[in-house]
Design a protein around this motif. Structure first.
Motif, PDB file in Angstrom:
ATOM      1  N   LEU A   1      14.972 -12.585  14.389  1.00 34.91           N
ATOM      2  CA  LEU A   1      16.159 -12.087  13.687  1.00 34.91           C
ATOM      3  C   LEU A   1      16.058 -12.676  12.287  1.00 34.91           C
ATOM      4  CD1 LEU A   1      19.003 -12.303  16.374  1.00 34.91           C
ATOM      5  CD2 LEU A   1      17.859 -10.267  15.480  1.00 34.91           C
ATOM      6  N   SER A   2      15.319 -11.958  11.445  1.00 37.68           N
ATOM      7  CA  SER A   2      14.979 -12.489  10.125  1.00 37.68           C
ATOM      8  C   SER A   2      16.083 -12.262   9.098  1.00 37.68           C
ATOM      9  CB  SER A   2      13.699 -11.806   9.642  1.00 37.68           C
ATOM     10  OG  SER A   2      13.864 -10.399   9.743  1.00 37.68           O
ATOM     11  N   GLU A   3      17.160 -11.591   9.506  1.00 40.88           N
ATOM     12  CA  GLU A   3      18.226 -11.253   8.550  1.00 40.88           C
ATOM     13  C   GLU A   3      18.692 -12.469   7.748  1.00 40.88           C
ATOM     14  OE1 GLU A   3      17.961 -10.047  11.586  1.00 40.88           O
ATOM     15  OE2 GLU A   3      18.715  -7.988  11.727  1.00 40.88           O
TER      16      GLU A   3
ATOM     17  N   ASP B   1      13.845  -0.687   6.816  1.00 43.76           N
ATOM     18  CA  ASP B   1      13.081  -0.694   5.574  1.00 43.76           C
ATOM     19  C   ASP B   1      13.998  -1.179   4.446  1.00 43.76           C
ATOM     20  OD1 ASP B   1      11.938   0.192   3.045  1.00 43.76           O
ATOM     21  OD2 ASP B   1      10.485   1.279   4.275  1.00 43.76           O
ATOM     22  N   LEU B   2      13.681  -2.370   3.938  1.00 41.61           N
ATOM     23  CA  LEU B   2      14.572  -2.970   2.940  1.00 41.61           C
ATOM     24  C   LEU B   2      14.684  -2.122   1.677  1.00 41.61           C
ATOM     25  CD1 LEU B   2      14.313  -5.403   4.887  1.00 41.61           C
ATOM     26  CD2 LEU B   2      14.319  -6.889   2.889  1.00 41.61           C
ATOM     27  N   LYS B   3      13.619  -1.402   1.368  1.00 44.83           N
ATOM     28  CA  LYS B   3      13.638  -0.584   0.143  1.00 44.83           C
ATOM     29  C   LYS B   3      14.318   0.764   0.398  1.00 44.83           C
ATOM     30  CE  LYS B   3      10.248   1.339  -3.138  1.00 44.83           C
ATOM     31  NZ  LYS B   3       9.986   2.689  -2.599  1.00 44.83           N
TER      32      LYS B   3
ATOM     33  N   THR C   1       7.927  -2.757  15.159  1.00 42.85           N
ATOM     34  CA  THR C   1       8.575  -2.369  13.911  1.00 42.85           C
ATOM     35  C   THR C   1       9.083  -3.614  13.196  1.00 42.85           C
ATOM     36  OG1 THR C   1      10.415  -1.199  12.840  1.00 42.85           O
ATOM     37  CG2 THR C   1      10.737  -1.803  15.138  1.00 42.85           C
ATOM     38  N   ALA C   2       8.883  -3.646  11.882  1.00 48.86           N
ATOM     39  CA  ALA C   2       9.378  -4.763  11.067  1.00 48.86           C
ATOM     40  C   ALA C   2      10.848  -4.568  10.711  1.00 48.86           C
ATOM     41  CB  ALA C   2       8.531  -4.919   9.812  1.00 48.86           C
ATOM     42  N   GLY C   3      11.576  -3.794  11.511  1.00 52.39           N
ATOM     43  CA  GLY C   3      13.015  -3.633  11.296  1.00 52.39           C
ATOM     44  C   GLY C   3      13.334  -2.581  10.247  1.00 52.39           C
TER      45      GLY C   3
ATOM     46  N   GLU D   1       1.216   0.955   7.473  1.00 57.06           N
ATOM     47  CA  GLU D   1       1.045   0.324   6.154  1.00 57.06           C
ATOM     48  C   GLU D   1       2.334  -0.360   5.695  1.00 57.06           C
ATOM     49  OE1 GLU D   1       1.013   3.522   6.833  1.00 57.06           O
ATOM     50  OE2 GLU D   1       2.625   4.401   5.642  1.00 57.06           O
ATOM     51  N   LYS D   2       3.457   0.012   6.291  1.00 54.84           N
ATOM     52  CA  LYS D   2       4.743  -0.654   5.996  1.00 54.84           C
ATOM     53  C   LYS D   2       5.240  -1.393   7.237  1.00 54.84           C
ATOM     54  CE  LYS D   2       5.147   0.959   1.780  1.00 54.84           C
ATOM     55  NZ  LYS D   2       4.974   0.047   0.640  1.00 54.84           N
ATOM     56  N   ARG D   3       4.316  -1.748   8.070  1.00 54.41           N
ATOM     57  CA  ARG D   3       4.616  -2.476   9.319  1.00 54.41           C
ATOM     58  C   ARG D   3       5.682  -1.747  10.132  1.00 54.41           C
ATOM     59  NH1 ARG D   3       0.686  -3.593   7.211  1.00 54.41           N
ATOM     60  NH2 ARG D   3      -0.065  -5.650   6.579  1.00 54.41           N
ATOM     61  N   ASN D   4       5.623  -0.421  10.047  1.00 55.74           N
ATOM     62  CA  ASN D   4       6.517   0.456  10.829  1.00 55.74           C
ATOM     63  C   ASN D   4       7.999   0.204  10.561  1.00 55.74           C
ATOM     64  OD1 ASN D   4       4.280   1.695  11.996  1.00 55.74           O
ATOM     65  ND2 ASN D   4       4.196   0.189  13.644  1.00 55.74           N
TER      66      ASN D   4
ATOM     67  N   MET E   1       0.847  -1.191   0.000  1.00 54.80           N
ATOM     68  CA  MET E   1       0.000   0.000   0.000  1.00 54.80           C
ATOM     69  C   MET E   1       0.889   1.249   0.000  1.00 54.80           C
ATOM     70  SD  MET E   1      -2.944   1.158   2.650  1.00 54.80           S
ATOM     71  CE  MET E   1      -2.880  -0.385   3.538  1.00 54.80           C
ATOM     72  N   ASN E   2       0.616   2.170  -0.914  1.00 58.25           N
ATOM     73  CA  ASN E   2       1.427   3.380  -0.925  1.00 58.25           C
ATOM     74  C   ASN E   2       0.675   4.581  -0.401  1.00 58.25           C
ATOM     75  OD1 ASN E   2       4.024   2.651  -1.630  1.00 58.25           O
ATOM     76  ND2 ASN E   2       3.427   2.426  -3.800  1.00 58.25           N
TER      77      ASN E   2
HETATM   78  N1  COA Z   1      11.081  -3.170   4.712  1.00 58.99           N
HETATM   79  C1  COA Z   1      10.367  -2.665   3.697  1.00 58.99           C
HETATM   80  N2  COA Z   1       9.056  -2.859   3.536  1.00 58.99           N
HETATM   81  C2  COA Z   1       8.429  -3.607   4.463  1.00 58.99           C
HETATM   82  C3  COA Z   1       9.111  -4.166   5.555  1.00 58.99           C
HETATM   83  C4  COA Z   1      10.494  -3.915   5.668  1.00 58.99           C
HETATM   84  N3  COA Z   1      11.231  -4.390   6.680  1.00 58.99           N
HETATM   85  N4  COA Z   1       8.239  -4.875   6.294  1.00 58.99           N
HETATM   86  C5  COA Z   1       7.046  -4.738   5.688  1.00 58.99           C
HETATM   87  N5  COA Z   1       7.164  -3.972   4.578  1.00 58.99           N
HETATM   88  C6  COA Z   1       6.120  -3.576   3.640  1.00 58.99           C
HETATM   89  C7  COA Z   1       5.773  -4.702   2.662  1.00 58.99           C
HETATM   90  O1  COA Z   1       6.687  -4.712   1.585  1.00 58.99           O
HETATM   91  C8  COA Z   1       4.388  -4.290   2.267  1.00 58.99           C
HETATM   92  O2  COA Z   1       4.490  -3.238   1.328  1.00 58.99           O
HETATM   93  P1  COA Z   1       3.434  -3.107   0.081  1.00 58.99           P
HETATM   94  O3  COA Z   1       2.095  -2.876   0.707  1.00 58.99           O
HETATM   95  O4  COA Z   1       3.941  -1.925  -0.665  1.00 58.99           O
HETATM   96  O5  COA Z   1       3.520  -4.407  -0.630  1.00 58.99           O
HETATM   97  C9  COA Z   1       3.802  -3.703   3.540  1.00 58.99           C
HETATM   98  O6  COA Z   1       4.914  -3.337   4.329  1.00 58.99           O
HETATM   99  C10 COA Z   1       2.985  -4.675   4.328  1.00 58.99           C
HETATM  100  O7  COA Z   1       3.755  -5.828   4.536  1.00 58.99           O
HETATM  101  P2  COA Z   1       3.196  -7.305   4.386  1.00 58.99           P
HETATM  102  O8  COA Z   1       4.381  -8.180   4.202  1.00 58.99           O
HETATM  103  O9  COA Z   1       2.143  -7.345   3.344  1.00 58.99           O
HETATM  104  O10 COA Z   1       2.516  -7.476   5.832  1.00 58.99           O
HETATM  105  P3  COA Z   1       2.190  -8.793   6.654  1.00 58.99           P
HETATM  106  O11 COA Z   1       1.402  -8.320   7.830  1.00 58.99           O
HETATM  107  O12 COA Z   1       1.605  -9.846   5.783  1.00 58.99           O
HETATM  108  O13 COA Z   1       3.619  -9.350   7.151  1.00 58.99           O
HETATM  109  C11 COA Z   1       5.812  -9.075   8.141  1.00 58.99           C
HETATM  110  C12 COA Z   1       4.339  -8.637   8.122  1.00 58.99           C
HETATM  111  C13 COA Z   1       6.495  -8.173   9.153  1.00 58.99           C
HETATM  112  C14 COA Z   1       5.916 -10.565   8.542  1.00 58.99           C
HETATM  113  C15 COA Z   1       6.445  -8.924   6.736  1.00 58.99           C
HETATM  114  O14 COA Z   1       6.126  -7.643   6.226  1.00 58.99           O
HETATM  115  C16 COA Z   1       7.955  -9.067   6.725  1.00 58.99           C
HETATM  116  O15 COA Z   1       8.457 -10.175   6.726  1.00 58.99           O
HETATM  117  N6  COA Z   1       8.693  -7.920   6.743  1.00 58.99           N
HETATM  118  C17 COA Z   1      10.138  -7.947   6.752  1.00 58.99           C
HETATM  119  C18 COA Z   1      10.653  -8.222   8.127  1.00 58.99           C
HETATM  120  C19 COA Z   1      12.162  -8.239   8.184  1.00 58.99           C
HETATM  121  O16 COA Z   1      12.813  -9.153   7.746  1.00 58.99           O
HETATM  122  N7  COA Z   1      12.758  -7.214   8.750  1.00 58.99           N
HETATM  123  C20 COA Z   1      14.157  -7.191   9.007  1.00 58.99           C
HETATM  124  C21 COA Z   1      14.791  -6.084   8.364  1.00 58.99           C
HETATM  125  S1  COA Z   1      16.437  -5.909   9.013  1.00 58.99           S
END
Ligand code: COA
Length: 279
Positions: A140-142, A71-73, A67-69, A28-31, A1-2
């Motif tokens: 620790l999903s790295e 932001d990979l992008k 926070t999902a850590g 929307e980006k899982r923080n 979601m943007n």
């Molecule tokens: N970096 C960038 N974008 C992220 C993100 C991250 N760490 N975590 C979530 N997002 C984005 C997703 O790409 C998605 O974007 P989109 O709507 O543009 O497609 C949006 O947030 C929602 O994520 P989504 O994966 O659909 O949510 P979910 O509730 O099904 O799953 C997680 C949640 C956290 C399990 C999953 O998003 C995930 O695995 N995130 C990465 C976690 C991670 O490895 N973090 C470590 C980084 S060091």
């Protein structure tokens, strides 16, 4: 979601009864922590640190994530595309606010309401106390996307977990829930999500009744002495208490007075009444 979010909107903050509720605010980006969020978090912490109407800071997340850590992008891919200078700048910005939080003037509490991954372990460790929802997920999903737990995450794992749990957690890429996080020592306690805020409020209220100079000296001491020999720690603690006395010598005298003379409380069973302390 943007969703178009300004830099300012990546963090939300409300202050109520001397508790500042700071939230990662990109649900929307899982923080996920973007450079914008990292910069804004530093501003918010700057603003809160010496505010008279704030005694405790709670760090939580909007929506389903703490926070999902990183932001990979935006944090990795886009900054790396700008070369080493951009990468180093983004690192300074994230590590910078975590360091600021580790040594924050006020007590800090992580209230982990949901997903907590990778880079999120930096601010998790930076908070003095941590409470999680049973339903929260830690990982620790790295290793799952092909890197080591960097940005301090490996260090946090060995600081807080046993060697075996740290190794398993980092190598296997398997998640644990809030209950296991509490058993492993990653957080103080885990409880149902619906009771989380109430419990954290209770803890914050207790902290608000303690002498704030003593709290800052205490939290720094607990972090610092971990890496000292016994003798160095002993000396450091004497010096720090003497330094603290120069900021607030009345507090401990009042604490002694209320116990020894007034007999209105017992330090073993509660806190002295701060409101009776002379300025
Ligand atoms: N970096 C960038 N974008 C992220 C993100 C991250 N760490 N975590 C979530 N997002 C984005 C997703 O790409 C998605 O974007 P989109 O709507 O543009 O497609 C949006 O947030 C929602 O994520 P989504 O994966 O659909 O949510 P979910 O509730 O099904 O799953 C997680 C949640 C956290 C399990 C999953 O998003 C995930 O695995 N995130 C990465 C976690 C991670 O490895 N973090 C470590 C980084 S060091």
């Amino acid at each position: 979601m943007n969703i178009e979010r300004t830099e300012e909107q990546t963090v939300s903050c409300t202050v109520e009864n001397r508790i500042a509720w700071v939230k990662f605010n990109r649900p929307e980006k899982r923080n996920a922590m973007s450079p914008q969020l990292n910069r804004q978090m530093m501003r918010v912490l700057d603003e809160l640190e010496f505010r008279e109407d704030v005694g405790v800071v709670v760090l939580s997340g909007e929506g389903s994530a703490w926070t999902a850590g990183m932001d990979l992008k935006e944090y990795f891919r886009e900054t790396e595309a700008t070369g080493l200078e951009g990468t180093r700048k983004a690192q300074r910005e994230s590590y910078g606010w975590w360091r600021r939080l580790r040594w924050f003037q006020k007590p800090t509490i992580a209230m982990v309401n949901g997903w907590c991954f990778g880079g999120g372990y930096g601010p998790l460790f930076a908070c003095d106390l941590a409470f999680a929802a049973d339903e929260a997920t830690f990982g620790l999903s790295e290793i799952n996307w092909g890197i080591l737990p960097g940005g301090g995450a490996s260090k946090v794992a060995v600081e807080l977990l046993s060697f075996r749990n740290a190794m398993y957690h980092a190598m296997m890429g398997e998640n644990i829930d809030g209950r296991t996080a509490a058993q492993w020592g990653l957080v103080n306690e885990s409880l149902p999500l619906e009771s989380l805020q109430e419990r954290v409020t209770q803890v914050a209220q207790t902290l608000l009744q303690k002498n704030p100079i003593a709290l800052k000296a205490t939290k720094d001491a607990i972090r610092r002495v971990r890496e000292m020999t016994y003798d160095n720690a002993e000396d450091y603690l004497v010096r720090v208490q003497e330094a603290a006395n120069s900021f607030d010598n009345e507090g401990r005298k009042e604490g002694m007075r209320q116990f020894l003379d007034d007999k209105t409380y017992k330090p073993g069973l509660g806190t002295y009444d701060l409101s009776k302390q002379k300025a």
